[in-house]
Design a protein around this motif. Structure first.
Motif, short mmCIF file in Angstrom:
data_model
loop_
_atom_site.label_atom_id
_atom_site.label_comp_id
_atom_site.label_asym_id
_atom_site.label_seq_id
_atom_site.Cartn_x
_atom_site.Cartn_y
_atom_site.Cartn_z
N UNK A 147 -15.21 9.09 0.98
CA UNK A 147 -14.36 8.64 2.09
C UNK A 147 -13.84 7.23 1.82
N UNK A 148 -14.70 6.33 1.32
CA UNK A 148 -14.30 4.95 1.04
C UNK A 148 -13.14 4.90 0.05
N UNK A 149 -13.30 5.66 -1.02
CA UNK A 149 -12.26 5.69 -2.03
C UNK A 149 -10.92 6.10 -1.42
N UNK A 150 -10.99 7.16 -0.61
CA UNK A 150 -9.77 7.67 0.03
C UNK A 150 -9.13 6.62 0.93
N UNK A 151 -9.99 6.01 1.72
CA UNK A 151 -9.53 5.02 2.68
C UNK A 151 -8.81 3.88 1.97
N UNK A 152 -9.47 3.36 0.93
CA UNK A 152 -8.89 2.26 0.16
C UNK A 152 -7.56 2.69 -0.46
N UNK A 153 -7.57 3.89 -1.04
CA UNK A 153 -6.36 4.36 -1.71
C UNK A 153 -5.19 4.47 -0.73
N UNK A 154 -5.46 5.01 0.45
CA UNK A 154 -4.39 5.17 1.44
C UNK A 154 -3.83 3.81 1.86
N UNK A 155 -4.74 2.87 2.15
CA UNK A 155 -4.29 1.54 2.58
C UNK A 155 -3.48 0.86 1.48
N UNK A 156 -4.01 0.96 0.26
CA UNK A 156 -3.37 0.30 -0.87
C UNK A 156 -1.98 0.87 -1.12
N UNK A 157 -1.90 2.20 -1.15
CA UNK A 157 -0.61 2.83 -1.39
C UNK A 157 0.38 2.50 -0.27
N UNK A 158 -0.14 2.53 0.98
CA UNK A 158 0.73 2.19 2.12
C UNK A 158 1.30 0.79 1.98
N UNK A 159 0.45 -0.15 1.60
CA UNK A 159 0.88 -1.55 1.45
C UNK A 159 1.96 -1.67 0.38
N UNK A 160 1.68 -1.06 -0.78
CA UNK A 160 2.63 -1.13 -1.89
C UNK A 160 3.97 -0.53 -1.47
N UNK A 161 3.91 0.59 -0.76
CA UNK A 161 5.16 1.25 -0.36
C UNK A 161 5.97 0.39 0.59
N UNK A 162 5.27 -0.24 1.55
CA UNK A 162 5.99 -1.09 2.50
C UNK A 162 6.63 -2.28 1.81
N UNK A 163 5.89 -2.90 0.91
CA UNK A 163 6.45 -4.05 0.19
C UNK A 163 7.70 -3.62 -0.58
N UNK A 164 7.59 -2.49 -1.25
CA UNK A 164 8.71 -2.01 -2.05
C UNK A 164 9.92 -1.71 -1.17
N UNK A 165 9.68 -1.06 -0.05
CA UNK A 165 10.79 -0.76 0.87
C UNK A 165 11.41 -2.07 1.37
N UNK A 166 10.53 -3.05 1.64
CA UNK A 166 11.02 -4.35 2.09
C UNK A 166 11.94 -4.99 1.06
N UNK A 167 11.55 -4.94 -0.21
CA UNK A 167 12.36 -5.54 -1.26
C UNK A 167 13.71 -4.83 -1.34
N UNK A 168 13.67 -3.51 -1.33
CA UNK A 168 14.94 -2.76 -1.38
C UNK A 168 15.79 -3.11 -0.16
N UNK A 169 15.12 -3.19 1.01
CA UNK A 169 15.83 -3.51 2.25
C UNK A 169 16.55 -4.85 2.18
N UNK A 170 15.93 -5.85 1.54
CA UNK A 170 16.56 -7.15 1.38
C UNK A 170 17.92 -7.03 0.69
#
Ligand code: UDP
Ligand code: MG
Length: 309
Positions: free
Chosen positions: A263-286
């Protein structure tokens, strides 16, 4: 008397306490030249404009261009470049952090044929925080962008008429002037000076404004952030493939007691991927946002009134 015309442009925003001394020191520094001083009143809400008008009433060499509201320092500078008629144009801050007394030295370098003369801060009496952020920003920008913006130079500089014409005629709206000046590849030289503290008042560049200027500079001079985002995407995708392989291996080859853990691994992976995706979308959005602004085609400022212009 020299034969050329020297234009001084001064963006001012709420600098009522600095204007009288500035006018005095500036006029003294340029008294041996044929000159004009352009004040760009960037939507001041204190008595800056009326003080300027008083000075301009007795001195026709002082010209005032007043904006309808605050359009920002870079736009005020741009207005100055548009209106200046000089053979060389010097931009200077109104708060006396830039000593007008070094202007003759700058002009001398220009007379020898240099197209840009930067005033470079040798010592600056700003807060340690401002110094640190400025230091980091310039190094960061130079790594990420294709233009070399000289470090430790601000907006105190002399530009030859050809450089001013080039800047005026650039079609882009979101002008990061500091970057554009060095992007043009003109010949340049520098004069060193010690940056004083503000004479009166406080800085208008709050942390968020500095961050905005830094981001604007970065976005308008480099698309490397998009590439970095893609690299990060690649790396996380590789990690993802490793993770998937491991998960399948566990599911297929290990006994079923092992299935429900992780469960821990999954949780970390989801949060990490979510963060990376948001940052990337933010950069493209700029970049999309900047493209949108360019297509809107709005003027960089609106004039309310002018004096002696
Ligand atoms: N300024 C301006 N518009 C603004 C903010 C600042 O015209 O929205 C002017 C300000 O009056 C000063 C110059 O830009 O002449 C530099 O601003 P400041 O001294 O606050 O910045 P710092 O020197 O702290 O970077
Ligand atoms: Mg200042």
């Amino acid at each position: 008397m020299n034969k050329f015309l020297l234009s001084i442009i001064v963006p001012v925003h709420n600098e009522e306490k600095n204007i009288p001394i500035l006018v005095e020191r500036l006029s003294k520094a340029v008294q041996n030249y044929t000159y004009e001083i352009l004040f760009i009143d960037d939507g001041s809400t204190d008595s800056t404009l009326s003080i300027l008008k008083n000075s301009a009433a007795t001195n026709k060499l002082l010209k005032i261009y007043s904006f309808t509201r605050n359009f920002g320092h870079q736009n005020a500078l741009f207005c100055g470049y548009q209106k200046a008629k000089g053979d060389c144009v010097i931009s200077i801050d109104a708060d006396l952090q830039d000593p007008p007394e070094i202007i003759p030295t700058m002009v001398k370098k220009w007379e020898k044929g240099t197209q840009i003369v930067y005033a470079r801060r040798q010592k600056r009496k700003d807060s340690p925080f401002k110094k640190l952020t400025a230091y980091i920003f310039y190094r960061f920008l130079n790594i990420l962008s294709d233009v070399r913006i000289p470090t430790d130079v601000g907006d105190f500089r002399l530009l030859d008429k050809t450089v001013v014409t080039y800047i005026k005629n650039l079609p882009e709206h979101n002008k990061y002037i500091r970057g554009l000046v060095s992007w043009g590849g003109f010949s340049w030289d520098q004069v060193e000076y010690n940056r004083d503290e503000r004479f009166a008042g406080t800085t208008h560049y709050t942390f968020s404004k500095m961050l905005n200027l830094a981001l604007d500079g970065l976005i308008s001079f480099s698309i490397k952030p998009l590439r970095v985002a893609m690299y990060i995407g690649f790396v996380t995708a590789m990690l993802g493939i490793l993770g998937i392989t491991y998960a399948l291996y566990r599911r297929i080859f290990l006994p079923h007691e092992f299935w429900i853990t992780g469960w821990t691994t999954l949780f970390i992976a989801v949060l990490f991927m979510g963060g990376i995706q948001l940052i990337t979308i933010g950069i493209i959005g700029e970049y999309i946002g900047k493209t949108y602004q360019e297509s809107q085609n709005r003027p960089p400022y609106l004039l309310k009134e002018t004096t002696n212009a």
